[in-house]
Design an enzyme around this catalytic site. Structure first.
Site, PDB file in Angstrom:
ATOM      1  N   LYS A   1      -5.912  -5.644  -6.733  1.00 17.48           N
ATOM      2  CA  LYS A   1      -5.438  -6.477  -5.658  1.00 17.48           C
ATOM      3  C   LYS A   1      -4.364  -7.351  -6.133  1.00 17.48           C
ATOM      4  O   LYS A   1      -3.502  -8.127  -6.030  1.00 17.48           O
ATOM      5  CB  LYS A   1      -5.380  -6.025  -4.388  1.00 17.48           C
ATOM      6  CG  LYS A   1      -5.281  -4.013  -4.433  1.00 17.48           C
ATOM      7  CD  LYS A   1      -5.331  -3.547  -2.683  1.00 17.48           C
ATOM      8  CE  LYS A   1      -4.947  -2.711  -2.597  1.00 17.48           C
ATOM      9  NZ  LYS A   1      -5.316  -2.311  -1.428  1.00 17.48           N
TER      10      LYS A   1
ATOM     11  N   ASP B   1       0.874  -2.115   2.587  1.00 20.24           N
ATOM     12  CA  ASP B   1      -0.472  -2.635   3.192  1.00 20.24           C
ATOM     13  C   ASP B   1      -0.124  -2.853   4.883  1.00 20.24           C
ATOM     14  O   ASP B   1      -0.412  -1.244   5.825  1.00 20.24           O
ATOM     15  CB  ASP B   1      -1.941  -2.729   2.737  1.00 20.24           C
ATOM     16  CG  ASP B   1      -2.271  -2.350   1.540  1.00 20.24           C
ATOM     17  OD1 ASP B   1      -1.979  -0.744   1.276  1.00 20.24           O
ATOM     18  OD2 ASP B   1      -2.767  -2.857   0.804  1.00 20.24           O
TER      19      ASP B   1
END
Ligand code: ATR
Length: 278
Positions: A70, A107
Protein backbone atom coordinates in the site's frame (compact mmCIF):
# COMPACT_ATOMS: atom_id res chain seq x y z
CA UNK A 1 -7.79 -3.77 -36.99
CA UNK A 2 -7.58 -5.76 -33.75
CA UNK A 3 -10.62 -6.76 -31.72
CA UNK A 4 -11.24 -4.79 -28.52
CA UNK A 5 -9.51 -6.51 -25.59
CA UNK A 6 -11.81 -6.91 -22.54
CA UNK A 7 -10.60 -4.74 -19.63
CA UNK A 8 -8.53 -6.48 -16.97
CA UNK A 9 -7.99 -5.43 -13.37
CA UNK A 10 -5.85 -7.03 -10.67
CA UNK A 11 -5.37 -7.33 -6.95
CA UNK A 12 -1.69 -7.41 -6.02
CA UNK A 13 -0.43 -8.67 -2.67
CA UNK A 14 2.17 -10.93 -1.08
CA UNK A 15 0.80 -13.38 -0.18
CA UNK A 16 -2.48 -13.06 -2.06
CA UNK A 17 -4.17 -16.38 -1.23
CA UNK A 18 -6.81 -15.10 1.22
CA UNK A 19 -8.24 -12.16 -0.69
CA UNK A 20 -12.00 -12.10 -1.29
CA UNK A 21 -11.69 -9.35 -3.91
CA UNK A 22 -11.74 -11.63 -7.00
CA UNK A 23 -15.07 -13.12 -5.85
CA UNK A 24 -16.43 -9.64 -5.18
CA UNK A 25 -15.44 -8.08 -8.51
CA UNK A 26 -16.17 -11.33 -10.36
CA UNK A 27 -19.73 -11.22 -9.02
CA UNK A 28 -20.24 -7.66 -10.29
CA UNK A 29 -18.70 -8.44 -13.70
CA UNK A 30 -21.12 -11.33 -14.10
CA UNK A 31 -24.13 -9.42 -12.81
CA UNK A 32 -23.56 -6.46 -15.14
CA UNK A 33 -22.55 -8.73 -18.05
CA UNK A 34 -19.20 -7.00 -18.48
CA UNK A 35 -16.63 -8.99 -20.43
CA UNK A 36 -13.82 -8.04 -18.06
CA UNK A 37 -11.51 -9.90 -15.73
CA UNK A 38 -10.23 -9.35 -12.20
CA UNK A 39 -7.16 -11.40 -11.33
CA UNK A 40 -5.20 -12.04 -8.13
CA UNK A 41 -1.48 -11.45 -8.69
CA UNK A 42 1.12 -12.58 -6.15
CA UNK A 43 3.90 -9.99 -6.46
CA UNK A 44 6.94 -10.02 -4.16
CA UNK A 45 7.86 -6.64 -2.63
CA UNK A 46 11.16 -6.44 -4.58
CA UNK A 47 9.31 -6.81 -7.89
CA UNK A 48 6.37 -4.54 -7.15
CA UNK A 49 7.57 -1.31 -8.78
CA UNK A 50 8.58 -2.97 -12.02
CA UNK A 51 5.43 -5.09 -12.09
CA UNK A 52 3.09 -2.15 -11.48
CA UNK A 53 4.56 -0.12 -14.34
CA UNK A 54 4.41 -3.14 -16.63
CA UNK A 55 0.78 -3.97 -15.79
CA UNK A 56 -0.25 -0.59 -17.16
CA UNK A 57 1.35 -1.49 -20.47
CA UNK A 58 -0.10 -4.95 -20.97
CA UNK A 59 -3.84 -4.36 -20.98
CA UNK A 60 -4.69 -3.75 -17.32
CA UNK A 61 -6.95 -0.78 -16.60
CA UNK A 62 -6.00 -0.74 -12.93
CA UNK A 63 -6.32 -2.76 -9.77
CA UNK A 64 -6.24 -3.04 -6.03
CA UNK A 65 -3.13 -3.26 -3.93
CA UNK A 66 -3.13 -4.91 -0.56
CA UNK A 67 -0.47 -5.76 2.02
CA UNK A 68 2.46 -5.16 1.89
CA UNK A 69 2.23 -2.85 -1.16
CA UNK A 70 0.00 0.00 0.00
CA UNK A 71 2.85 2.43 0.74
CA UNK A 72 4.89 1.45 -2.33
CA UNK A 73 1.87 1.96 -4.60
CA UNK A 74 1.36 5.41 -3.11
CA UNK A 75 5.03 6.33 -3.61
CA UNK A 76 5.23 5.00 -7.17
CA UNK A 77 2.12 6.80 -8.41
CA UNK A 78 2.27 9.71 -10.84
CA UNK A 79 -0.81 11.24 -9.24
CA UNK A 80 -2.44 10.64 -5.85
CA UNK A 81 -5.87 11.64 -4.56
CA UNK A 82 -6.15 13.79 -1.43
CA UNK A 83 -7.45 10.90 0.65
CA UNK A 84 -4.49 8.69 -0.38
CA UNK A 85 -2.09 11.54 0.41
CA UNK A 86 -3.59 11.91 3.85
CA UNK A 87 -2.97 8.23 4.66
CA UNK A 88 0.27 7.87 2.66
CA UNK A 89 -1.15 4.60 1.39
CA UNK A 90 -3.07 3.45 -1.67
CA UNK A 91 -5.48 0.57 -2.18
CA UNK A 92 -6.85 1.44 -5.64
CA UNK A 93 -4.87 2.11 -8.83
CA UNK A 94 -6.11 3.43 -12.15
CA UNK A 95 -3.89 3.49 -15.23
CA UNK A 96 -4.77 6.64 -17.11
CA UNK A 97 -3.43 7.34 -20.57
CA UNK A 98 -2.77 10.99 -19.78
CA UNK A 99 -2.19 11.04 -16.03
CA UNK A 100 -0.22 7.79 -15.69
CA UNK A 101 -0.51 5.74 -12.48
CA UNK A 102 -3.26 7.31 -10.36
CA UNK A 103 -3.45 6.11 -6.74
CA UNK A 104 -6.48 6.41 -4.48
CA UNK A 105 -7.37 5.13 -1.02
CA UNK A 106 -10.99 4.06 -0.58
CA UNK A 107 -10.69 2.30 2.82
CA UNK A 108 -12.04 5.21 4.89
CA UNK A 109 -14.76 5.81 2.30
CA UNK A 110 -15.71 2.11 2.46
CA UNK A 111 -16.00 2.28 6.25
CA UNK A 112 -18.26 5.35 6.21
CA UNK A 113 -20.39 4.09 3.31
CA UNK A 114 -20.96 0.83 5.17
CA UNK A 115 -22.21 2.69 8.24
CA UNK A 116 -24.39 4.98 6.12
CA UNK A 117 -25.98 2.19 4.12
CA UNK A 118 -26.63 0.02 7.19
CA UNK A 119 -27.89 2.96 9.29
CA UNK A 120 -29.15 5.70 6.96
CA UNK A 121 -29.85 7.94 9.97
CA UNK A 122 -26.22 7.72 11.19
CA UNK A 123 -24.52 11.06 11.57
CA UNK A 124 -20.83 11.69 12.27
CA UNK A 125 -21.64 14.63 14.51
CA UNK A 126 -24.00 12.59 16.75
CA UNK A 127 -21.36 12.46 19.50
CA UNK A 128 -17.91 11.18 20.47
CA UNK A 129 -16.54 8.07 18.79
CA UNK A 130 -14.10 5.57 20.28
CA UNK A 131 -11.74 3.64 18.01
CA UNK A 132 -10.06 0.60 19.55
CA UNK A 133 -6.72 -0.21 17.92
CA UNK A 134 -4.12 1.70 15.92
CA UNK A 135 -3.02 -0.63 13.11
CA UNK A 136 -3.45 -0.22 9.37
CA UNK A 137 -7.25 -0.45 9.36
CA UNK A 138 -7.50 2.08 12.19
CA UNK A 139 -5.74 4.91 10.30
CA UNK A 140 -8.17 4.83 7.39
CA UNK A 141 -11.19 4.54 9.69
CA UNK A 142 -10.01 7.44 11.88
CA UNK A 143 -9.51 9.63 8.79
CA UNK A 144 -12.98 8.68 7.50
CA UNK A 145 -14.60 9.52 10.83
CA UNK A 146 -12.85 12.90 11.08
CA UNK A 147 -14.06 13.72 7.56
CA UNK A 148 -17.58 12.68 8.59
CA UNK A 149 -17.52 15.36 11.29
CA UNK A 150 -17.01 13.33 14.49
CA UNK A 151 -16.65 16.02 17.19
CA UNK A 152 -14.33 13.99 19.42
CA UNK A 153 -12.45 10.86 18.46
CA UNK A 154 -11.08 8.80 21.33
CA UNK A 155 -8.27 6.65 20.01
CA UNK A 156 -6.97 3.90 22.23
CA UNK A 157 -4.43 1.17 21.61
CA UNK A 158 -2.54 -1.39 23.68
CA UNK A 159 0.68 0.19 22.37
CA UNK A 160 -0.04 3.86 23.08
CA UNK A 161 2.71 5.23 20.79
CA UNK A 162 0.95 3.89 17.72
CA UNK A 163 -2.22 5.81 18.63
CA UNK A 164 -0.10 8.92 19.22
CA UNK A 165 1.53 8.53 15.81
CA UNK A 166 -1.90 8.46 14.12
CA UNK A 167 -3.03 11.48 16.14
CA UNK A 168 0.12 13.40 15.15
CA UNK A 169 -0.31 12.48 11.51
CA UNK A 170 -4.04 13.10 11.12
CA UNK A 171 -4.51 15.85 13.69
CA UNK A 172 -8.06 17.10 14.16
CA UNK A 173 -10.31 16.07 16.98
CA UNK A 174 -8.34 13.03 18.17
CA UNK A 175 -7.80 12.40 21.88
CA UNK A 176 -5.40 9.55 22.65
CA UNK A 177 -6.68 7.47 25.56
CA UNK A 178 -4.58 4.99 27.51
CA UNK A 179 -5.54 1.35 26.88
CA UNK A 180 -6.16 0.95 30.62
CA UNK A 181 -8.93 3.53 30.23
CA UNK A 182 -10.52 2.09 27.09
CA UNK A 183 -13.63 0.96 29.00
CA UNK A 184 -14.29 4.50 30.26
CA UNK A 185 -13.78 5.91 26.76
CA UNK A 186 -16.50 3.58 25.48
CA UNK A 187 -18.90 5.17 27.99
CA UNK A 188 -20.62 8.18 26.44
CA UNK A 189 -19.51 7.28 22.92
CA UNK A 190 -22.14 7.40 20.21
CA UNK A 191 -20.01 5.08 18.07
CA UNK A 192 -17.49 2.40 19.10
CA UNK A 193 -15.29 0.75 16.48
CA UNK A 194 -13.11 -2.30 16.98
CA UNK A 195 -10.11 -2.32 14.66
CA UNK A 196 -8.00 -4.68 16.76
CA UNK A 197 -7.55 -8.33 15.93
CA UNK A 198 -9.31 -9.31 19.17
CA UNK A 199 -12.04 -11.81 18.34
CA UNK A 200 -10.84 -12.43 14.80
CA UNK A 201 -10.67 -16.07 13.67
CA UNK A 202 -7.25 -17.19 14.89
CA UNK A 203 -6.72 -13.92 16.77
CA UNK A 204 -6.53 -13.14 20.51
CA UNK A 205 -9.73 -13.22 22.58
CA UNK A 206 -11.73 -10.05 23.30
CA UNK A 207 -10.47 -8.68 26.61
CA UNK A 208 -12.96 -5.84 27.14
CA UNK A 209 -16.21 -5.91 29.16
CA UNK A 210 -17.93 -3.02 27.31
CA UNK A 211 -19.81 -2.47 30.58
CA UNK A 212 -19.92 1.29 30.00
CA UNK A 213 -21.37 1.03 26.51
CA UNK A 214 -24.50 3.11 26.19
CA UNK A 215 -27.75 1.43 25.14
CA UNK A 216 -28.18 3.88 22.26
CA UNK A 217 -24.64 3.46 20.94
CA UNK A 218 -23.67 2.06 17.57
CA UNK A 219 -20.88 -0.54 17.44
CA UNK A 220 -19.02 -1.80 14.40
CA UNK A 221 -16.05 -4.03 13.77
CA UNK A 222 -13.38 -3.91 11.06
CA UNK A 223 -13.11 -7.69 11.43
CA UNK A 224 -15.51 -9.75 9.31
CA UNK A 225 -14.21 -13.27 9.97
CA UNK A 226 -16.27 -14.29 11.85
CA UNK A 227 -19.06 -12.03 10.61
CA UNK A 228 -20.70 -11.76 14.02
CA UNK A 229 -17.60 -11.07 16.12
CA UNK A 230 -17.37 -11.45 19.91
CA UNK A 231 -17.18 -7.62 20.04
CA UNK A 232 -20.46 -7.22 18.14
CA UNK A 233 -22.18 -9.93 20.20
CA UNK A 234 -21.11 -8.31 23.45
CA UNK A 235 -22.09 -4.82 22.23
CA UNK A 236 -25.55 -6.13 21.34
CA UNK A 237 -25.86 -7.71 24.76
CA UNK A 238 -25.20 -4.24 26.23
CA UNK A 239 -28.06 -2.82 24.17
CA UNK A 240 -26.05 -1.26 21.35
CA UNK A 241 -26.96 -1.43 17.67
CA UNK A 242 -24.36 -3.18 15.53
CA UNK A 243 -23.08 -3.13 11.96
CA UNK A 244 -20.77 -5.91 10.80
CA UNK A 245 -17.46 -5.28 9.03
CA UNK A 246 -18.05 -7.07 5.73
CA UNK A 247 -19.66 -3.99 4.18
CA UNK A 248 -16.42 -2.01 4.55
CA UNK A 249 -14.73 -4.45 2.18
CA UNK A 250 -17.65 -4.32 -0.25
CA UNK A 251 -17.99 -0.54 -0.30
CA UNK A 252 -14.26 0.20 -0.60
CA UNK A 253 -14.35 -1.78 -3.86
CA UNK A 254 -17.01 0.40 -5.55
CA UNK A 255 -14.88 3.36 -6.78
CA UNK A 256 -12.30 1.02 -8.36
CA UNK A 257 -14.90 -1.06 -10.18
CA UNK A 258 -16.62 2.08 -11.49
CA UNK A 259 -13.31 3.54 -12.75
CA UNK A 260 -12.09 0.32 -14.42
CA UNK A 261 -15.29 -1.09 -15.85
CA UNK A 262 -17.44 2.03 -16.31
CA UNK A 263 -20.39 1.04 -14.18
CA UNK A 264 -21.35 2.06 -10.62
CA UNK A 265 -21.81 -1.29 -8.84
CA UNK A 266 -24.31 -1.99 -6.07
CA UNK A 267 -23.77 -3.59 -2.70
CA UNK A 268 -26.64 -5.89 -1.73
CA UNK A 269 -27.43 -9.12 0.09
CA UNK A 270 -26.65 -11.28 -2.93
CA UNK A 271 -23.14 -9.82 -3.09
CA UNK A 272 -22.66 -10.33 0.64
CA UNK A 273 -23.62 -13.99 0.34
CA UNK A 274 -21.33 -14.48 -2.68
CA UNK A 275 -18.36 -12.97 -0.86
CA UNK A 276 -19.12 -15.08 2.21
CA UNK A 277 -18.99 -18.15 -0.05
CA UNK A 278 -22.59 -19.11 0.67
P1 ATR B 1 -4.73 -4.11 10.90
O1 ATR B 1 -3.86 -3.62 9.80
O2 ATR B 1 -5.78 -5.09 10.45
O3 ATR B 1 -5.31 -3.01 11.71
P2 ATR B 1 -2.51 -4.65 12.65
O4 ATR B 1 -1.81 -3.51 12.01
O5 ATR B 1 -1.76 -5.91 12.85
O6 ATR B 1 -3.81 -5.01 11.84
O7 ATR B 1 -3.12 -4.15 14.03
C1 ATR B 1 -3.65 -5.01 14.95
C2 ATR B 1 -4.29 -4.18 16.06
O8 ATR B 1 -4.81 -5.07 17.04
C3 ATR B 1 -3.29 -3.29 16.81
O9 ATR B 1 -3.94 -2.12 17.22
C4 ATR B 1 -2.91 -4.16 17.98
O10 ATR B 1 -2.40 -3.49 19.10
P3 ATR B 1 -0.80 -3.20 19.23
O11 ATR B 1 -0.54 -2.02 18.36
O12 ATR B 1 -0.59 -2.94 20.66
O13 ATR B 1 -0.11 -4.45 18.76
C5 ATR B 1 -4.24 -4.77 18.32
N1 ATR B 1 -4.14 -5.98 19.13
C6 ATR B 1 -3.67 -7.18 18.73
N2 ATR B 1 -3.75 -8.07 19.74
C7 ATR B 1 -4.31 -7.42 20.81
C8 ATR B 1 -4.65 -7.80 22.15
N3 ATR B 1 -4.46 -9.04 22.60
N4 ATR B 1 -5.19 -6.86 22.95
C9 ATR B 1 -5.37 -5.60 22.51
N5 ATR B 1 -5.08 -5.18 21.25
C10 ATR B 1 -4.54 -6.07 20.42
Amino acid sequence: MSAKVPPMAFVAGWPIGHTRSPVLHGHWLKRYKIAGQYLPLPIAPADFGEALRMLGKVGFVGGNVTLPHKLAAFELADEVTDRAKRLRAANTIVFDRDRGIVADNTDGYGFIENLRSARPDWRGDAGPATVLGAGGASRAIVAGLLDAGVPQLRLTNRTREKAEAIADELGGAITVVDWAEAEEAVGGSALVVNTTSMGMDGGPPLSLSLNAMGAGALATDAVYAPLDTPFLKLARAKGAQTVDGLGMLLHQARPGFAAWFGREPEVDEELRQAVLGR
